[in-house]
Design a protein around this motif. Structure first.
Motif, short mmCIF file in Angstrom:
data_model
loop_
_atom_site.label_atom_id
_atom_site.label_comp_id
_atom_site.label_asym_id
_atom_site.label_seq_id
_atom_site.Cartn_x
_atom_site.Cartn_y
_atom_site.Cartn_z
N ARG A 190 -0.37 -6.20 -2.51
CA ARG A 190 0.37 -5.86 -3.51
C ARG A 190 1.45 -7.10 -3.83
NH1 ARG A 190 2.57 -1.60 -0.88
NH2 ARG A 190 1.22 -0.19 -1.76
N ALA B 74 -9.55 -0.61 3.58
CA ALA B 74 -9.54 0.35 2.84
C ALA B 74 -10.78 1.49 3.02
CB ALA B 74 -9.75 -0.15 1.60
N GLU C 51 -2.46 -3.22 2.75
CA GLU C 51 -2.12 -2.72 1.50
C GLU C 51 -1.03 -3.40 0.62
OE1 GLU C 51 -3.52 -0.73 -0.80
OE2 GLU C 51 -5.23 -0.63 0.72
N ASP C 52 0.13 -3.98 1.59
CA ASP C 52 1.12 -4.60 1.28
C ASP C 52 0.78 -5.95 0.75
OD1 ASP C 52 2.69 -2.34 0.94
OD2 ASP C 52 3.80 -2.78 3.24
N LYS D 3 -3.45 -1.06 8.49
CA LYS D 3 -3.97 -1.01 6.92
C LYS D 3 -2.86 -1.05 6.09
CE LYS D 3 -6.91 2.80 4.61
NZ LYS D 3 -7.48 4.03 5.06
N TYR E 136 -8.66 -7.58 -1.62
CA TYR E 136 -8.96 -6.37 -1.16
C TYR E 136 -8.79 -6.23 0.18
CZ TYR E 136 -12.49 -7.75 2.31
OH TYR E 136 -12.97 -8.47 3.15
N ASN E 137 -8.53 -4.86 0.61
CA ASN E 137 -8.26 -4.67 1.88
C ASN E 137 -9.40 -4.25 2.72
OD1 ASN E 137 -6.91 -3.22 4.38
ND2 ASN E 137 -5.81 -1.81 3.26
#
Length: 177
Positions: free
Chosen positions: A103, A113, A99-100, A95, A109-110
């Motif tokens: 970024r 999430a 997220e990175d 996860k 999208y993750n």
């Protein structure tokens, strides 16, 4: 190509260097994971400890075996839920990697999430050993482990009397005693 491995490597390089409709390269999960471990771990990063990189590398193994060759953007929420159900502690690392990726503008999208990775109760419900139980363990170590018995007995006693974790005991120096 002389070998299958060389062919796969060339294919992976071609995939990552090929632009999509939006002009971004297509990343596989394995390629981004390798980049993530190098760029987001180490001195002057948000994960500076070497043991964090080792932990995260180990946590990614199962995910990379299952999804490493896939495109990063093709991993969906169903894949994330299935993986988190089987490997909850590993899912937290995956996860964070996703997220990175967001970024770094590699994803929109993750997929992890909405996946709850949960946390265990930790040490809160552990009943500590009594001093008699600790001493009995130390005696058993001395009796059964031969040459190493006294060493393990001392290790057990230090743990029992101080409550330190194994890594903390291993990092002790004479000045600490």
């Amino acid at each position: 190509f002389a070998t299958r491995k060389e062919a796969k490597q060339a294919e992976a390089e071609a995939i990552i260097n090929r632009a999509t409709r939006r002009g971004r390269p297509v990343w596989t999960v394995e390629q981004f994971a390798a980049r993530w471990l190098e760029r987001y771990h180490g001195p002057n990063t948000k994960r500076p400890e070497p043991k964090t990189k080792t932990h995260n590398k180990d946590a990614l193994k199962a995910f990379l075996q299952a999804h490493g060759a896939r495109k990063l953007r093709d991993v969906d929420s169903a894949d994330a839920r299935d993986f988190a159900a089987e490997f909850p502690w590993r899912a937290r690392t995956v996860k964070a990697m996703f997220e990175d990726a967001i970024r770094d503008n590699k994803l929109e999208y993750n997929p992890f999430a909405t996946v709850s990775t949960g946390r265990g109760p930790g040490r809160r419900y552990i009943t500590p050993l009594t001093m008699a139980e600790i001493e009995r363990l130390a005696v058993i170590a001395e009796e059964t482990l031969g040459f190493y018995g006294p060493h393990f007995a001392a290790f057990i006693r230090v743990h029992g009397w101080t409550g330190m974790r194994p890594g903390e005991v291993c990092r002790m120096e004479w000045a600490d005693v």
